[in-house]
Design an enzyme around this catalytic site. Sequence first.
Site, PDB file in Angstrom:
ATOM      1  N   CYS A   1      -4.000   0.021   4.365  1.00 46.78           N
ATOM      2  CA  CYS A   1      -3.832   1.137   3.437  1.00 46.78           C
ATOM      3  C   CYS A   1      -2.334   1.369   3.256  1.00 46.78           C
ATOM      4  CB  CYS A   1      -4.494   2.372   4.058  1.00 46.78           C
ATOM      5  SG  CYS A   1      -4.275   3.871   3.093  1.00 46.78           S
TER       6      CYS A   1
ATOM      7  N   CYS B   1      -1.919  -0.686  -3.862  1.00 49.53           N
ATOM      8  CA  CYS B   1      -2.996   0.070  -3.201  1.00 49.53           C
ATOM      9  C   CYS B   1      -4.132  -0.913  -3.006  1.00 49.53           C
ATOM     10  CB  CYS B   1      -3.437   1.238  -4.082  1.00 49.53           C
ATOM     11  SG  CYS B   1      -4.961   2.045  -3.516  1.00 49.53           S
TER      12      CYS B   1
HETATM   13  N1  DGL Z   1      -6.340   2.120  -0.286  1.00 46.77           N
HETATM   14  C1  DGL Z   1      -5.287   3.000  -0.029  1.00 46.77           C
HETATM   15  C2  DGL Z   1      -3.918   2.418  -0.277  1.00 46.77           C
HETATM   16  O1  DGL Z   1      -3.752   1.225  -0.150  1.00 46.77           O
HETATM   17  C3  DGL Z   1      -5.411   4.472  -0.306  1.00 46.77           C
HETATM   18  C4  DGL Z   1      -6.131   4.951  -1.487  1.00 46.77           C
HETATM   19  C5  DGL Z   1      -6.380   6.433  -1.385  1.00 46.77           C
HETATM   20  O2  DGL Z   1      -7.121   6.829  -0.485  1.00 46.77           O
HETATM   21  O3  DGL Z   1      -5.801   7.188  -2.185  1.00 46.77           O
HETATM   22  O4  DGL Z   1      -2.993   3.122  -0.573  1.00 46.77           O
END
Ligand code: DGL
Length: 284
Positions: free
Chosen positions: A76, A199
């Site tokens: 993440c 993301c």
């Molecule tokens: N998948 C996550 C990232 O790479 C976060 C997305 C979220 O929860 O806003 O930033």
Amino acid sequence: MPQASSSIGVFDSGVGGLSVLRALIAALPHERFVYLADSGNAPYGERGDAFVARRTHAITEYLRSQYDIKALVVACNTATAAAIHEVRSSHPELPLVGVEPALKPAVGLTHTGRIGVLGTRGTLTSAKFARLQASLGGQAEFVVQPCDGLAHAIERSVGWPSGPNAPGTETFALCEKYLASMKPFGSAPGSIDTLVLGCTHYVFVEEALRSLVGPQVQLIETGEPVARQTRRLLEQKSLLAPEDPRARPPAPVLLTTGALELLQTAAARWLQLPPECCSTVAIP
Ligand code: DGL
């Protein structure tokens, strides 16, 4: 004490990190994985650093105490930006891999010198991202676009028969809106020819993004480099699982703090995994 046969922990705010898990399984097929989707608290992108850091700590403690993980992949970008340095200092002996928008590889690939970056507001307004961008100052121009609501919309659309990539869906409309404010795309001078998916959720709308920016634009994600870095770290610590060619790869354990069906649908759709791999957990 974790052993070479222990699991690698992987976590994300939700199902987006499954894009990283997919790359990890492909690169390290003999490893055991335990994946934690904090879907009960997603999205992280618009929640603020203190909240994201608290969740990251709680999940790291949980994976260590319940699964005795030998390494942790923070799949993440938002949690990496908000908390990885703190996790590193509170768990100095735990091999740790984070993800960040792939600006450096993009600089190496662009011909026009204009690079688009999509990510959450949390990631793109973080001090870590500002440092990364500053370290590449002068080498390219970055057109940075926070995509409020997109990760959440991807979470919601997992169960839809059309999936998140079909024109007319909420996810497609959001992709269209955010890309429209970054134009032009293409290989002509002054256009964005390289688009960084900052993301882990956005990998699952790659098809929609590709259809909107055209074939000349390169899309860059981080699953494969993260998998390579995880292998390197485990090798250094002599913690790679033995590669027995006759052994069947162990099925990953997938856990969620949110709706079980969401994780089961995502696991089936994106990793071809059966529903029995998935269960729910409570992590206060
Ligand atoms: N998948 C996550 C990232 O790479 C976060 C997305 C979220 O929860 O806003 O930033």
